[in-house]
Write a protein that holds these residues in place. Structure first.
Motif, PDB file in Angstrom:
ATOM      1  N   GLY A  31       6.904  30.321 -35.201  1.00  0.00           N
ATOM      2  CA  GLY A  31       6.558  29.715 -36.282  1.00  0.00           C
ATOM      3  C   GLY A  31       5.746  29.894 -36.208  1.00  0.00           C
ATOM      4  N   THR A  32       4.456  30.735 -35.685  1.00  0.00           N
ATOM      5  CA  THR A  32       3.175  30.711 -36.055  1.00  0.00           C
ATOM      6  C   THR A  32       2.420  31.873 -36.305  1.00  0.00           C
ATOM      7  N   ALA A  33       1.816  32.043 -36.901  1.00  0.00           N
ATOM      8  CA  ALA A  33       0.931  32.746 -37.577  1.00  0.00           C
ATOM      9  C   ALA A  33       0.259  33.826 -36.171  1.00  0.00           C
ATOM     10  N   LEU A  34       0.068  34.195 -35.215  1.00  0.00           N
ATOM     11  CA  LEU A  34      -0.031  34.204 -33.451  1.00  0.00           C
ATOM     12  C   LEU A  34       1.601  34.977 -32.979  1.00  0.00           C
ATOM     13  N   GLY A  35       2.820  34.053 -33.525  1.00  0.00           N
ATOM     14  CA  GLY A  35       3.866  34.827 -33.059  1.00  0.00           C
ATOM     15  C   GLY A  35       4.040  36.136 -34.286  1.00  0.00           C
ATOM     16  N   GLN A  36       4.281  35.734 -34.977  1.00  0.00           N
ATOM     17  CA  GLN A  36       4.070  36.095 -36.303  1.00  0.00           C
ATOM     18  C   GLN A  36       3.588  38.217 -36.212  1.00  0.00           C
ATOM     19  N   THR A  70      -0.644  26.959 -28.890  1.00  0.00           N
ATOM     20  CA  THR A  70       0.412  28.314 -29.404  1.00  0.00           C
ATOM     21  C   THR A  70      -0.258  29.472 -28.867  1.00  0.00           C
ATOM     22  N   THR A  71       1.083  30.351 -28.696  1.00  0.00           N
ATOM     23  CA  THR A  71       0.384  31.504 -27.245  1.00  0.00           C
ATOM     24  C   THR A  71       0.944  32.873 -27.611  1.00  0.00           C
ATOM     25  N   VAL A  72       1.016  33.557 -26.840  1.00  0.00           N
ATOM     26  CA  VAL A  72       1.150  35.008 -26.409  1.00  0.00           C
ATOM     27  C   VAL A  72       1.511  34.654 -25.203  1.00  0.00           C
TER      28      VAL A  72
END
Length: 114
Positions: A31-36, A70-72
């Motif tokens: 649900g985050t821009a980083l995730g997308q 928020t991470t990857v």
């Protein structure tokens, strides 16, 4: 480790040649821009990223998400992981360059979305 050869052959001269690909598991904050950005870009590079929500799976990435970040991230191992043979012959530029390009693309995508 994010990527490595999955098979190794020792030549008559003692040199080692790697082949095949072993990719790490990959997860991102759902649900985050980083995730997308991470999901789209890393999928195109051959990974199978998974979304992680607080309390969800995803290796060590889950603890980071649980802490509110928020991470990857990547986790996992390959045949030589932490063995005496785990050296420069475990990976090559043809494996690292696509991953480096994908990570740079994730960062550019994130920069564009902020």
């Amino acid at each position: 480790v994010t990527v490595a050869y999955s098979e190794f052959t020792t030549n008559d001269d003692g040199s080692v040649v790697g082949s095949g690909v072993s990719r790490a598991s990959c997860a991102y904050t759902n649900g985050t821009a980083l995730g997308q950005c991470a999901n789209t870009t890393l999928s195109a590079a051959g990974y199978s990223p998974m979304a992680v929500t607080p309390g969800g799976g995803g290796g060590g990435v889950a603890e980071i998400v649980d802490a509110g970040y928020t991470t990857v991230g990547f986790w996992g191992s390959f045949p030589r992981f932490h063995t005496p043979d785990d050296d420069e012959t475990s990976v090559g530029p043809e494996l690292l360059e696509p991953l480096a390009s994908a990570i740079a693309e994730v960062m550019a995508c994130l920069d564009d979305s902020v």
